[in-house]
Design a protein around this motif. Structure first.
Motif, mmCIF file in Angstrom:
data_model
loop_
_atom_site.group_PDB
_atom_site.id
_atom_site.type_symbol
_atom_site.label_atom_id
_atom_site.label_comp_id
_atom_site.label_asym_id
_atom_site.label_seq_id
_atom_site.Cartn_x
_atom_site.Cartn_y
_atom_site.Cartn_z
ATOM 1 N N TYR A 196 61.947 -3.245 63.285
ATOM 2 C CA TYR A 196 63.024 -3.986 63.923
ATOM 3 C C TYR A 196 63.816 -4.839 62.937
ATOM 4 O O TYR A 196 65.014 -5.016 63.105
ATOM 5 C CB TYR A 196 62.455 -4.863 65.042
ATOM 6 N N ASN A 197 63.145 -5.373 61.924
ATOM 7 C CA ASN A 197 63.837 -6.228 60.953
ATOM 8 C C ASN A 197 63.115 -6.132 59.605
ATOM 9 O O ASN A 197 62.266 -6.980 59.277
ATOM 10 C CB ASN A 197 63.867 -7.668 61.458
ATOM 11 N N PRO A 198 63.410 -5.096 58.801
ATOM 12 C CA PRO A 198 62.716 -4.916 57.515
ATOM 13 C C PRO A 198 62.883 -6.107 56.569
ATOM 14 O O PRO A 198 61.970 -6.425 55.799
ATOM 15 C CB PRO A 198 63.369 -3.662 56.932
ATOM 16 N N LYS A 199 64.036 -6.757 56.639
ATOM 17 C CA LYS A 199 64.265 -7.919 55.777
ATOM 18 C C LYS A 199 63.250 -9.029 56.063
ATOM 19 O O LYS A 199 62.759 -9.701 55.153
ATOM 20 C CB LYS A 199 65.687 -8.432 56.000
ATOM 21 N N LEU A 200 62.900 -9.183 57.323
ATOM 22 C CA LEU A 200 61.933 -10.206 57.722
ATOM 23 C C LEU A 200 60.535 -9.861 57.207
ATOM 24 O O LEU A 200 59.758 -10.753 56.857
ATOM 25 C CB LEU A 200 61.932 -10.348 59.245
ATOM 26 N N THR A 201 60.223 -8.558 57.154
ATOM 27 C CA THR A 201 58.946 -8.132 56.564
ATOM 28 C C THR A 201 58.866 -8.549 55.102
ATOM 29 O O THR A 201 57.835 -9.042 54.635
ATOM 30 C CB THR A 201 58.790 -6.601 56.669
ATOM 31 N N LEU A 202 59.970 -8.363 54.378
ATOM 32 C CA LEU A 202 59.999 -8.737 52.961
ATOM 33 C C LEU A 202 59.871 -10.247 52.779
ATOM 34 O O LEU A 202 59.152 -10.718 51.894
ATOM 35 C CB LEU A 202 61.305 -8.226 52.344
ATOM 36 N N ILE A 203 60.569 -11.020 53.632
ATOM 37 C CA ILE A 203 60.463 -12.483 53.556
ATOM 38 C C ILE A 203 59.028 -12.924 53.813
ATOM 39 O O ILE A 203 58.478 -13.793 53.115
ATOM 40 C CB ILE A 203 61.433 -13.137 54.577
ATOM 41 N N THR A 204 58.382 -12.308 54.820
ATOM 42 C CA THR A 204 56.992 -12.648 55.143
ATOM 43 C C THR A 204 56.067 -12.334 53.971
ATOM 44 O O THR A 204 55.160 -13.115 53.658
ATOM 45 C CB THR A 204 56.532 -11.868 56.391
ATOM 46 N N PHE A 205 56.306 -11.198 53.309
ATOM 47 C CA PHE A 205 55.472 -10.837 52.157
ATOM 48 C C PHE A 205 55.660 -11.827 51.014
ATOM 49 O O PHE A 205 54.682 -12.255 50.393
ATOM 50 C CB PHE A 205 55.821 -9.423 51.685
ATOM 51 N N THR A 258 54.754 -24.421 55.049
ATOM 52 C CA THR A 258 55.526 -23.200 54.780
ATOM 53 C C THR A 258 55.080 -22.022 55.626
ATOM 54 O O THR A 258 55.900 -21.225 56.089
ATOM 55 C CB THR A 258 55.403 -22.841 53.284
ATOM 56 N N GLY A 259 53.764 -21.877 55.851
ATOM 57 C CA GLY A 259 53.245 -20.709 56.560
ATOM 58 C C GLY A 259 53.714 -20.579 57.993
ATOM 59 O O GLY A 259 53.607 -19.494 58.587
ATOM 60 N N PHE A 260 54.252 -21.659 58.575
ATOM 61 C CA PHE A 260 54.754 -21.593 59.945
ATOM 62 C C PHE A 260 56.055 -20.801 60.024
ATOM 63 O O PHE A 260 56.347 -20.170 61.051
ATOM 64 C CB PHE A 260 54.973 -23.022 60.468
ATOM 65 N N LEU A 261 56.815 -20.791 58.925
ATOM 66 C CA LEU A 261 58.150 -20.185 58.927
ATOM 67 C C LEU A 261 58.132 -18.687 59.248
ATOM 68 O O LEU A 261 58.838 -18.252 60.168
ATOM 69 C CB LEU A 261 58.834 -20.461 57.585
ATOM 70 N N PRO A 262 57.340 -17.833 58.531
ATOM 71 C CA PRO A 262 57.389 -16.396 58.856
ATOM 72 C C PRO A 262 56.905 -16.093 60.264
ATOM 73 O O PRO A 262 57.478 -15.234 60.943
ATOM 74 C CB PRO A 262 56.476 -15.759 57.795
#
Length: 346
Positions: A196-205, A258-262
């Motif tokens: 659904y949102n590959p960019k968000l996967t990268l940010i989470t990683f 920080t961990g709350f953000l993703p």
């Protein structure tokens, strides 16, 4: 380990990752993954301990099987479609085989069995590479092929990974195994939003790497491998052990760290995609992980000698904390205020 051999291994890791990330052809991507596998083996087995040799052997066999499956997937797609381009993976059988191959390489459920055992058998610095840098090339391949992958399969594997990562970590006493199950749980969060949102996967990683690196570096500095020794670690570097609690809570995803953000962004995106039940389930499963992070934080900062632990008390040392560790600690705790910049990004 010989410095020249270590330099060669690390250079090969950078080379293999770069080849995989920048390639358009499946054979080149496979070549980069193979270079990575061969480069990390000497680092895993450098202690010459039987457990390290066992970990290196297991890692080689698992990664070889995953690479063979990935090559078979790309060959099947080329046979039916006539394309070797990574973004042209469209045949259903090839997509299924690729999902299995990348899941084996990453350690997603149900192909997770190898990861905790290998992390337990190697040093903390090599474990850090296995948990962060070596996961980047497979995740890149997943991002490139995400439009063709099966959303239902990925969602099922992601929820199972979050559940098992939290559940299996509850009864662990070895810090490296706890961090391994933590990695599996976070991979579930990355995978659930991939289609659904590959960019968000990268940010989470990226944010996961920022939070995990200082924890590994801190545990390596205070020489802590078990929960029983963590209770006396405060006598070595009290300030570092105190910030370790904040880093663990950040990894658990508690605000305002920080961990709350993703997790916040992923739950928001799942709700937009009308997947509110899935978002609720994975949010509740993160409470399992929160329990063992709190247990680690409790052992590190609240349990103070004298106690019933049969462990020699450590003398306080005046070790200086490295600048790199300090920088990563700051980022792993205080990045949440930057979230408006992520929202504003195109």
């Amino acid at each position: 380990m010989n410095p020249q051999a270590k330099l060669l291994s690390i250079t090969s890791l950078f080379l293999g990752s770069t080849i995989t990330i920048t390639s358009n052809h499946w054979v080149m991507a496979w070549t980069g993954l193979e270079i990575n596998t061969l480069a990390i083996l000497p680092l895993i087995s450098k202690s010459h301990h039987p457990r390290a040799i066992e970990a290196a052997t297991k890692y080689f066999l698992v990664q070889a099987a995953a690479s063979a499956l990935l090559l078979f997937s790309s060959m099947t797609n080329a046979w039916f479609i006539g394309q070797w381009d990574i973004t042209q993976l469209t045949h259903p059988t090839s997509c299924l085989l690729l999902t299995a191959a990348i899941s084996i390489k990453l350690g997603l459920v149900p192909f997770h069995f190898w990861f905790p055992e290998i992390l337990q058998g190697t040093s903390l610095t090599t474990g850090l590479l296995l948990a962060t840098a070596l996961k980047f090339p497979p995740i890149t391949l997943l991002l490139l092929t995400s439009p063709s992958l099966n959303p239902t399969l990925l969602t099922t594997m992601a929820v199972a990974s979050a559940a098992l990562g939290g559940w299996a970590g509850l009864n662990q006493t070895q810090t490296r195994k706890i961090l391994a199950f933590s990695s599996i749980s976070h991979l579930g969060w990355m995978t659930i939003i991939l289609v659904y949102n590959p960019k968000l996967t990268l940010i989470t990683f990226y944010l996961y790497c920022l939070m995990t690196i200082p924890i590994f570096l801190t545990l390596d500095t205070i020489k802590t491998l078990k929960l029983t020794t963590m209770s006396t670690a405060w006598t070595k570097i009290p300030s570092l052990t105190a910030t370790l609690m904040l880093m663990l809570l950040s990894l658990a995803g508690l605000p305002p760290l920080t961990g709350f953000l993703p997790k916040w962004l992923i739950i928001q995106e799942l709700t937009k995609q009308e997947m509110t039940p899935t978002a609720t389930i994975i949010a509740l499963l993160s409470l399992l992980g929160l329990f063992f992070y709190l247990r680690l934080a409790y052992c590190a900062t609240i349990t103070l000698p004298p106690n019933s632990i049969n462990h020699m008390k450590q003398w306080q040392t005046n070790k200086s904390t490295k600048m790199l560790t300090t920088t990563f600690i700051t980022l792993s705790i205080m990045l949440l205020p930057l979230s408006p910049m992520i929202f504003a990004a195109p």
